[in-house]
Write a protein that holds these residues in place. Structure first.
Motif, short mmCIF file in Angstrom:
data_model
loop_
_atom_site.label_atom_id
_atom_site.label_comp_id
_atom_site.label_asym_id
_atom_site.label_seq_id
_atom_site.Cartn_x
_atom_site.Cartn_y
_atom_site.Cartn_z
N ASP A 1 0.87 -1.18 0.00
CA ASP A 1 0.00 0.00 0.00
C ASP A 1 0.90 1.22 0.00
O ASP A 1 1.88 1.29 0.75
CB ASP A 1 -0.91 0.03 1.22
N ALA A 2 0.57 2.18 -0.84
CA ALA A 2 1.43 3.35 -1.01
C ALA A 2 1.65 4.10 0.29
O ALA A 2 2.69 4.74 0.47
CB ALA A 2 0.83 4.27 -2.07
N LEU A 3 0.69 4.04 1.20
CA LEU A 3 0.79 4.79 2.47
C LEU A 3 1.20 3.89 3.63
O LEU A 3 1.22 4.34 4.77
CB LEU A 3 -0.55 5.46 2.78
N ASN A 4 1.50 2.62 3.35
CA ASN A 4 1.73 1.62 4.41
C ASN A 4 0.53 1.55 5.35
O ASN A 4 0.66 1.27 6.55
CB ASN A 4 3.00 1.94 5.22
N ASP A 5 -0.66 1.81 4.78
CA ASP A 5 -1.90 1.72 5.55
C ASP A 5 -2.39 0.28 5.49
O ASP A 5 -2.88 -0.19 4.46
CB ASP A 5 -2.95 2.67 4.97
N LEU A 6 -2.25 -0.43 6.58
CA LEU A 6 -2.54 -1.87 6.61
C LEU A 6 -4.00 -2.18 6.31
O LEU A 6 -4.33 -3.27 5.86
CB LEU A 6 -2.14 -2.45 7.97
N ARG A 7 -4.89 -1.23 6.54
CA ARG A 7 -6.31 -1.45 6.25
C ARG A 7 -6.53 -1.69 4.76
O ARG A 7 -7.49 -2.37 4.37
CB ARG A 7 -7.13 -0.25 6.71
N ASN A 8 -5.65 -1.13 3.94
CA ASN A 8 -5.78 -1.29 2.49
C ASN A 8 -5.15 -2.58 1.97
O ASN A 8 -5.25 -2.89 0.79
CB ASN A 8 -5.13 -0.10 1.77
N MET A 9 -4.48 -3.32 2.86
CA MET A 9 -3.81 -4.56 2.47
C MET A 9 -4.53 -5.80 3.01
O MET A 9 -4.36 -6.90 2.50
CB MET A 9 -2.36 -4.55 2.96
N GLU A 10 -5.32 -5.59 4.04
CA GLU A 10 -5.93 -6.72 4.75
C GLU A 10 -6.79 -7.60 3.85
O GLU A 10 -6.63 -8.82 3.82
CB GLU A 10 -6.76 -6.18 5.92
N PHE A 11 -7.69 -6.99 3.09
CA PHE A 11 -8.59 -7.79 2.25
C PHE A 11 -7.85 -8.47 1.09
O PHE A 11 -8.04 -9.67 0.86
CB PHE A 11 -9.75 -6.93 1.74
N PRO A 12 -6.98 -7.74 0.34
CA PRO A 12 -6.23 -8.43 -0.71
C PRO A 12 -5.40 -9.60 -0.19
O PRO A 12 -5.30 -10.64 -0.85
CB PRO A 12 -5.34 -7.33 -1.29
N ILE A 13 -4.80 -9.45 0.99
CA ILE A 13 -4.00 -10.54 1.57
C ILE A 13 -4.89 -11.74 1.87
O ILE A 13 -4.56 -12.89 1.55
CB ILE A 13 -3.28 -10.06 2.85
N LYS A 14 -6.04 -11.47 2.46
CA LYS A 14 -6.98 -12.55 2.80
C LYS A 14 -7.42 -13.31 1.56
O LYS A 14 -7.43 -14.55 1.54
CB LYS A 14 -8.19 -11.94 3.51
N VAL A 15 -7.75 -12.58 0.49
CA VAL A 15 -8.21 -13.22 -0.75
C VAL A 15 -7.08 -14.01 -1.41
O VAL A 15 -7.27 -15.15 -1.84
CB VAL A 15 -8.76 -12.17 -1.74
N ALA A 16 -5.89 -13.41 -1.48
CA ALA A 16 -4.76 -14.08 -2.12
C ALA A 16 -4.39 -15.38 -1.41
O ALA A 16 -4.07 -16.39 -2.05
CB ALA A 16 -3.56 -13.14 -2.17
N LYS A 17 -4.46 -15.38 -0.08
CA LYS A 17 -4.18 -16.61 0.67
C LYS A 17 -5.24 -17.66 0.39
O LYS A 17 -4.95 -18.85 0.22
CB LYS A 17 -4.07 -16.31 2.17
N LYS A 18 -6.49 -17.22 0.35
CA LYS A 18 -7.60 -18.14 0.07
C LYS A 18 -7.44 -18.77 -1.31
O LYS A 18 -7.76 -19.95 -1.52
CB LYS A 18 -8.93 -17.39 0.15
N GLU A 19 -6.91 -18.02 -2.28
CA GLU A 19 -6.73 -18.52 -3.65
C GLU A 19 -5.50 -19.41 -3.78
O GLU A 19 -5.26 -19.99 -4.84
CB GLU A 19 -6.63 -17.34 -4.63
N GLY A 20 -4.69 -19.49 -2.72
CA GLY A 20 -3.55 -20.40 -2.74
C GLY A 20 -2.24 -19.80 -3.20
O GLY A 20 -1.27 -20.52 -3.44
N ALA A 21 -2.19 -18.49 -3.35
CA ALA A 21 -0.94 -17.84 -3.77
C ALA A 21 0.01 -17.69 -2.59
O ALA A 21 -0.41 -17.67 -1.42
CB ALA A 21 -1.24 -16.46 -4.36
N HIS A 22 1.32 -17.61 -2.90
CA HIS A 22 2.30 -17.17 -1.91
C HIS A 22 2.10 -15.66 -1.78
O HIS A 22 2.23 -14.93 -2.76
CB HIS A 22 3.72 -17.50 -2.38
N VAL A 23 1.82 -15.18 -0.59
CA VAL A 23 1.53 -13.77 -0.39
C VAL A 23 2.73 -13.09 0.26
O VAL A 23 3.17 -13.47 1.35
CB VAL A 23 0.29 -13.57 0.51
N GLN A 24 3.26 -12.10 -0.45
CA GLN A 24 4.39 -11.33 0.07
C GLN A 24 3.90 -9.93 0.44
O GLN A 24 3.42 -9.18 -0.42
CB GLN A 24 5.51 -11.24 -0.96
N GLY A 25 4.01 -9.59 1.71
CA GLY A 25 3.63 -8.25 2.14
C GLY A 25 4.80 -7.31 2.00
O GLY A 25 5.92 -7.63 2.41
N ALA A 26 4.59 -6.15 1.41
CA ALA A 26 5.68 -5.20 1.16
C ALA A 26 5.60 -4.01 2.11
O ALA A 26 4.53 -3.46 2.35
CB ALA A 26 5.65 -4.72 -0.28
#
Length: 619
Positions: free
Chosen positions: A116-141
């Motif tokens: 997230d451009a602002l390092n605002d974790l609220r904007n990363m929470e849902f994409p991370i949840k979906v990506a994990k559910k889909e089986g991807a390796h999720v890298q948080g930046a």
């Protein structure tokens, strides 16, 4: 085990140096060799590649991904995701985010780097949840930048929160090449001591620090670093893989990669670079000034291109001085997409228009309203009032304020969409995707195209789809060229003959006579002149001109009603139209009380700086 390497050549490498213009057909011949290197991953998708495929290359980005996956069978494919902004420049509702990530994984993506451009974790929470559910390796930046509010403790706090959210690895994303070697050692060491997941480092060579920072990060225990093939390395891009491999050879950090194979790959890209006419990545004086202006690599190349489009390339230094000022006023957002576009475009407008914040793109307004997230520091109150008046910014998660969009997009695009992916593309980029899908339906695509227009003038020869137009151009020629335009990938032809200037665009034509002569009347029978309403006698007419080069839209979306019509009464501050420029939507507003008597531009038509858009009768 030694340090592992992610190759960025097919995404960030050409995004940083070639304005993302590498076509899929240029990638195919080298994919199997890239696959055989033994890279940790290949970054091939996301970032600006999605937008550019549709907008400039006449390519379907989903088809690009499927094609790469067909050739790359062993190495994981990686993409860059801008959190809730996905691959766009605004936040999208959760239904669009879920659909996009699901299709990205099913079409071949294995690793998703989410930031997230602002390092605002609220904007990363849902994409991370979906990506994990889909089986991807999720890298948080963790987005690295320098400002009074960005401390090493802040970066660790973001990383620890991402680990608690379930990411599989952490990336330190140094998009502007600001990470100095001693700080790289300190930051990586701190992360390795406090995190259980692997740590990766991504940096740009733009200021010349990245190679030293990589070596210090390796000494501190970093697991993976990002590099590019030498012809697409250095400058605004990543450090070269060949140098990193050689520097670590014979040490406990040895990558184990074959230098001979890497140079074979480099020879392919160098030949491609020469064929396409691109320069090698170099560090220039303006690049070294990154420590002052903090403009990241990908943004520098795009900024230069945008200024060239505005015929203002010579004003780059003024813009680079304005960017830190705008950034401070907007609460020190890290300069990474989309906030880099938000800050950069506002700085360009401030310089070009000669008045700060005279034109404020909708995306800048939404940033100030809080729709991109929480700024790292408080906004300048005076600038905030100038942009949004007394309106109060939102305080919750931005996506919670967005209505579902996917089904609405499905209805709007109708049978132009041939797949679920087409609907998602339209939901992300409505105007751009609609034009792409219409061109595909009409057989007008020219995959891999890099030129936006080709000019044809009387007495001047220019190549048009392998043919020539030369000598005097008469009405018959114009009619034939209109027909030919529908069958080619050329988007615009400009003709000048017998005092008549004609601009012919695919799906839209206009003629501007100067002075009137025989062919003009005949041409006006072919293409009706713009609609206008005669002003009252002895009234003052005010012209509204384009403040920048871009594309004119009378409405915010293809199916939305236009802002104004002939006869509409307007007041100061009222929106007349939108000009899409520099990837943002810029609202053009009225300065007077008046009545619209003439609209001189067609919807979707390119406009030049200073071109008259409307004529208003002052009241």
């Amino acid at each position: 085990m030694g340090v592992r390497i992610t190759d960025t050549t097919l995404r960030d490498g050409h995004q940083s140096l070639w304005a993302t213009r590498m076509a899929t057909k240029d990638m195919i011949p080298i994919l199997e060799k890239l696959d055989s290197v033994g890279y940790h991953s290949l970054e091939v998708w996301g970032g600006a590649t999605f937008d550019v495929c549709l907008r400039y290359l006449d390519e379907d980005p989903w088809e690009r991904l499927r094609t790469i996956k067909k050739y790359v069978k062993r190495t994981p494919l990686q993409m860059l995701l801008r959190g809730q902004s996905l691959v766009g420049y605004q936040h999208y509702p959760d239904d669009v985010v879920a659909a996009f990530i699901g299709r990205a994984v099913s079409n071949g993506i294995d690793i998703i780097r989410i930031f997230d451009a602002l390092n605002d974790l609220r904007n990363m929470e849902f994409p991370i949840k979906v990506a994990k559910k889909e089986g991807a390796h999720v890298q948080g930046a963790v987005v690295y930048t320098i400002s009074p509010v960005h401390t090493i403790e802040h970066f660790l706090d973001v990383a620890q929160n991402l680990e608690e959210m379930g990411v599989d690895s952490i990336c330190i994303k140094d998009m502007a090449g600001l990470l100095a070697p001693p700080v790289a050692y300190e930051l990586v060491k701190l992360f390795k001591e406090n995190l259980k997941v692997p740590v990766q480092l991504h940096s740009h060579y733009i200021g010349g620090l990245a190679l030293g920072s990589y070596l210090e990060a390796v000494r501190a225990g970093v697991d993976v670093v990002d590099t590019a093939s030498c012809p697409l390395a250095f400058g605004a891009s990543q450090p070269p893989v060949e140098t990193v491999v050689r520097a670590l050879a014979g040490t406990p950090y040895d990558t184990g990669l074959d230098l001979e194979l890497l140079f074979e790959i480099a020879e392919y890209f160098d030949e491609l670079r020469r064929k396409l006419g691109y320069e090698r990545g170099v560090t220039r004086i303006t690049d070294m000034a990154v420590f002052q202006h903090q403009v990241p690599g990908g943004m520098i190349s795009n900024l230069v291109n945008q200024l060239k489009e505005q015929k203002a390339a010579h004003r780059i230094n003024e813009v680079l001085k304005e960017i830190p000022r705008v950034r401070a006023e907007l609460g020190y957002p890290p300069l990474v997409t989309p906030t880099s576009q938000i800050v950069g475009t506002q700085a360009v407008l401030n310089v070009l228009l000669g008045e700060r914040y005279k034109v404020v793109p909708e995306e800048v307004k939404n940033y100030v309203r809080g729709f991109y997230g929480r700024p790292p520091a408080p906004l300048d109150e005076e600038i905030k009032r100038k942009i949004i008046g007394d309106e109060e910014p939102i305080t919750g998660r931005p996506a919670d304020y967005l209505s579902p969009r996917l089904e609405e997009a499905r209805q709007e695009i109708g049978d132009l969409a041939e797949s679920e992916e087409d609907i998602i593309s339209y939901a992300l980029f409505p105007q751009v995707a609609r034009k792409f899908l219409e061109d595909r339906r009409a057989g007008r695509l020219n995959p891999g195209r890099r030129e936006e227009k080709k000019e044809v003038k009387a007495g001047v020869r220019k190549e048009v789809e392998g043919g020539e137009v030369k000598g005097e151009v008469n009405l018959k020629d114009i009619v034939e060229l209109i027909k030919a335009l529908e069958e080619t990938g050329v988007t615009e032809l400009n003709l000048e003959s017998e005092g008549v200037k004609v601009s012919i665009r695919r799906g839209s034509t206009s003629a501007v006579p100067s002075p009137a002569s025989g062919p003009v009347q005949a041409y006006e029978q072919l293409v009706p002149p713009p609609v206008k309403e005669e002003p009252s006698p002895a009234t003052e007419i005010v012209e509204v001109k384009a403040p920048l080069v871009g594309t004119f839209y009378r409405a915010p979306a293809p199916d939305a009603p236009p802002f104004v019509e002939i006869g509409s009464r307007v007041k100061p501050g009222q929106t007349l139209c939108i000009i899409e420029a520099m990837k943002l939507m810029n609202e053009i507003t009225a300065d007077i009380h008046g009545r619209v008597v003439e609209i001189l531009v067609e919807n979707g038509q390119p406009v030049e700086y200073g071109q008259v858009l409307f004529r208003l009768e002052k009241e």
